[in-house]
Design a protein around this motif. Structure first.
Motif, mmCIF file in Angstrom:
data_model
loop_
_atom_site.group_PDB
_atom_site.id
_atom_site.type_symbol
_atom_site.label_atom_id
_atom_site.label_comp_id
_atom_site.label_asym_id
_atom_site.label_seq_id
_atom_site.Cartn_x
_atom_site.Cartn_y
_atom_site.Cartn_z
ATOM 1 N N ASN A 1 56.309 101.392 32.723
ATOM 2 C CA ASN A 1 55.768 102.062 33.905
ATOM 3 C C ASN A 1 55.436 103.525 33.638
ATOM 4 N N ALA A 2 56.123 104.106 32.650
ATOM 5 C CA ALA A 2 55.862 105.495 32.293
ATOM 6 C C ALA A 2 54.735 105.628 31.274
ATOM 7 N N GLY A 3 54.181 104.496 30.841
ATOM 8 C CA GLY A 3 53.095 104.535 29.873
ATOM 9 C C GLY A 3 53.566 104.584 28.434
ATOM 10 N N ILE A 4 54.753 104.026 28.182
ATOM 11 C CA ILE A 4 55.325 103.987 26.838
ATOM 12 C C ILE A 4 55.294 102.545 26.330
ATOM 13 N N ILE A 5 54.794 102.348 25.125
ATOM 14 C CA ILE A 5 54.807 101.022 24.501
ATOM 15 C C ILE A 5 56.258 100.672 24.195
ATOM 16 N N ARG A 6 56.695 99.478 24.598
ATOM 17 C CA ARG A 6 58.102 99.155 24.393
ATOM 18 C C ARG A 6 58.296 97.736 23.883
ATOM 19 N N GLY A 7 59.455 97.518 23.299
ATOM 20 C CA GLY A 7 59.842 96.206 22.817
ATOM 21 C C GLY A 7 61.333 96.018 22.987
ATOM 22 N N ALA A 8 61.806 94.804 22.738
ATOM 23 C CA ALA A 8 63.224 94.490 22.886
ATOM 24 C C ALA A 8 63.838 94.162 21.530
ATOM 25 N N TYR A 9 65.135 94.451 21.405
ATOM 26 C CA TYR A 9 65.818 94.080 20.162
ATOM 27 C C TYR A 9 67.122 93.348 20.451
ATOM 28 N N HIS A 10 67.539 92.587 19.452
ATOM 29 C CA HIS A 10 68.765 91.794 19.511
ATOM 30 C C HIS A 10 69.707 92.263 18.419
ATOM 31 N N PHE A 11 70.981 92.482 18.778
ATOM 32 C CA PHE A 11 71.975 92.817 17.765
ATOM 33 C C PHE A 11 72.641 91.548 17.276
ATOM 34 N N ALA A 12 72.479 91.295 15.978
ATOM 35 C CA ALA A 12 72.951 90.041 15.399
ATOM 36 C C ALA A 12 74.447 90.074 15.103
ATOM 37 N N LEU A 13 75.109 88.976 15.431
ATOM 38 C CA LEU A 13 76.480 88.730 15.001
ATOM 39 C C LEU A 13 76.480 87.352 14.331
ATOM 40 N N GLY B 1 60.871 88.611 24.635
ATOM 41 C CA GLY B 1 59.569 87.966 24.543
ATOM 42 C C GLY B 1 58.503 88.900 23.991
ATOM 43 N N TRP B 2 57.280 88.408 23.967
ATOM 44 C CA TRP B 2 56.161 89.216 23.499
ATOM 45 C C TRP B 2 54.879 88.670 24.106
ATOM 46 N N LYS B 3 53.938 89.577 24.398
ATOM 47 C CA LYS B 3 52.597 89.189 24.795
ATOM 48 C C LYS B 3 51.612 90.220 24.269
ATOM 49 N N ALA B 4 50.419 89.781 24.006
ATOM 50 C CA ALA B 4 49.410 90.623 23.361
ATOM 51 C C ALA B 4 48.699 91.508 24.382
ATOM 52 N N ASP B 5 49.459 92.357 25.063
ATOM 53 C CA ASP B 5 48.894 93.221 26.092
ATOM 54 C C ASP B 5 48.721 94.663 25.627
ATOM 55 N N GLY B 6 49.106 94.944 24.386
ATOM 56 C CA GLY B 6 48.991 96.288 23.860
ATOM 57 C C GLY B 6 50.128 97.205 24.265
ATOM 58 N N TRP B 7 51.037 96.702 25.096
ATOM 59 C CA TRP B 7 52.178 97.492 25.560
ATOM 60 C C TRP B 7 53.516 96.939 25.080
ATOM 61 N N THR B 8 53.482 95.774 24.414
ATOM 62 C CA THR B 8 54.717 95.091 24.044
ATOM 63 C C THR B 8 54.839 94.982 22.534
ATOM 64 N N LEU B 9 55.859 95.611 21.990
ATOM 65 C CA LEU B 9 56.122 95.509 20.559
ATOM 66 C C LEU B 9 56.745 94.150 20.249
ATOM 67 N N PRO B 10 56.591 93.669 19.029
ATOM 68 C CA PRO B 10 57.207 92.386 18.689
ATOM 69 C C PRO B 10 58.723 92.462 18.800
ATOM 70 N N PRO B 11 59.379 91.349 19.069
ATOM 71 C CA PRO B 11 60.840 91.332 19.136
ATOM 72 C C PRO B 11 61.428 91.858 17.831
ATOM 73 N N ALA B 12 62.596 92.465 17.917
ATOM 74 C CA ALA B 12 63.227 93.035 16.727
ATOM 75 C C ALA B 12 64.647 92.524 16.555
ATOM 76 N N LEU B 13 65.013 92.340 15.298
ATOM 77 C CA LEU B 13 66.357 91.902 14.923
ATOM 78 C C LEU B 13 67.095 93.070 14.296
ATOM 79 N N ASP B 14 68.180 93.472 14.918
ATOM 80 C CA ASP B 14 69.044 94.523 14.389
ATOM 81 C C ASP B 14 70.163 93.841 13.617
ATOM 82 N N ILE B 15 70.104 93.952 12.281
ATOM 83 C CA ILE B 15 71.125 93.324 11.460
ATOM 84 C C ILE B 15 71.657 94.354 10.474
ATOM 85 N N GLU B 16 72.947 94.630 10.573
ATOM 86 C CA GLU B 16 73.563 95.733 9.851
ATOM 87 C C GLU B 16 75.055 95.477 9.710
#
Length: 253
Positions: free
Chosen positions: A93-105, A124-139
């Motif tokens: 809503n603020a005009g920032i491209i955003r995506g979601a991430y998952h922390f792996a266990l 999720g993801w959709k090709a709207d130019g505002w949604t980054l691909p899902p991300a996996l946080d593995i560390e």
């Protein structure tokens, strides 16, 4: 992101993630990163947040130069970020491209089941130019420092990531960005090069003038998490390209 993790999955957690375009569409800008990475010319600034940041003032973040953000959605198959909607929708809503991430266990359940949980709860993801691909946080395992690789063998870790990636791709049409550190990747996957050609890299390296040596196979990073605090809420990140390339990356072509 692990620095904000506590021994309770319901507690705040701020890990984070990296991406990759094809060599033909992403211009490597490593040389633009100096001892003050946030000032790198042509490198869009961004950040990642979790429940640790609680309610984020997105209009303020935008005014301070945020162009993209990753928001923690889930962890394992038992935790959902209670601030996810405010953070994820607020960024958009603020005009920032955003995506979601998952922390792996990986010691808790399969890659397939964690991917399914993630996509069902914000990843999720959709090709709207505002949604980054899902991300996996593995560390490094934040709950058991004696077992940084979650008790899995190198092969077992690679197979877990492959299963997670396959399920995310099946459900969203995008391979996940992989957020990691070079040290953890070398230790826990045997420095596997199995993902570099198809998965964007989000490298974490703090307090340095550059992103340093990368995991096997990756010749450049797409996102670099260079600090755990700064002008924007949460961890500080750069995108390796221009704003036009960032939007193209979000669209998936």
């Amino acid at each position: 992101m692990a620095r904000h993790h506590a021994p309770n999955p319901a507690r705040p957690h701020t890990h984070l993630l990296a991406a990759t375009l094809t060599a033909a569409t992403l211009v490597t800008t490593l040389t633009a990163v100096t001892t003050t990475p946030v000032s790198a010319a042509g490198s869009p600034k961004g950040h990642d947040v979790s429940s640790h940041q609680k309610t984020v003032n997105w209009s303020n973040a935008k005014a301070k130069g945020a162009t993209f953000a990753y928001v923690k959605a889930t962890e394992s198959t038992t935790y959902r970020n209670p601030y996810f909607s405010q953070q994820y929708d607020g960024a958009r809503n603020a005009g920032i491209i955003r995506g979601a991430y998952h922390f792996a266990l990986p010691n808790k359940s399969s890659g397939t089941s964690q991917a399914a949980y993630f996509v069902a709860h914000g990843g999720g993801w959709k090709a709207d130019g505002w949604t980054l691909p899902p991300a996996l946080d593995i560390e490094t395992n934040p709950y058991d420092k004696k077992h940084p690789c979650y008790g899995l063998s190198k092969t077992g870790t690679v197979n877990w990531i492959k299963a997670f990636s396959a399920e995310v791709n099946r459900r969203t049409g995008r391979r996940p960005v992989i957020y990691t550190t070079t040290q953890w990747w070398r230790t826990c996957t045997g420095d596997s090069g199995a993902f570099a050609s198809t998965h964007p890299l989000w490298i974490a390296r703090h307090g340095s003038a550059d992103a340093g040596a990368l995991p096997a196979g990756w010749s450049y990073w797409t996102f670099w998490q260079y600090a755990n605090s700064g002008g924007l809420p949460g961890d500080q990140n750069l995108f390796n390209g221009t704003m036009a390339q960032l939007r193209k990356f979000a669209r998936g072509h």
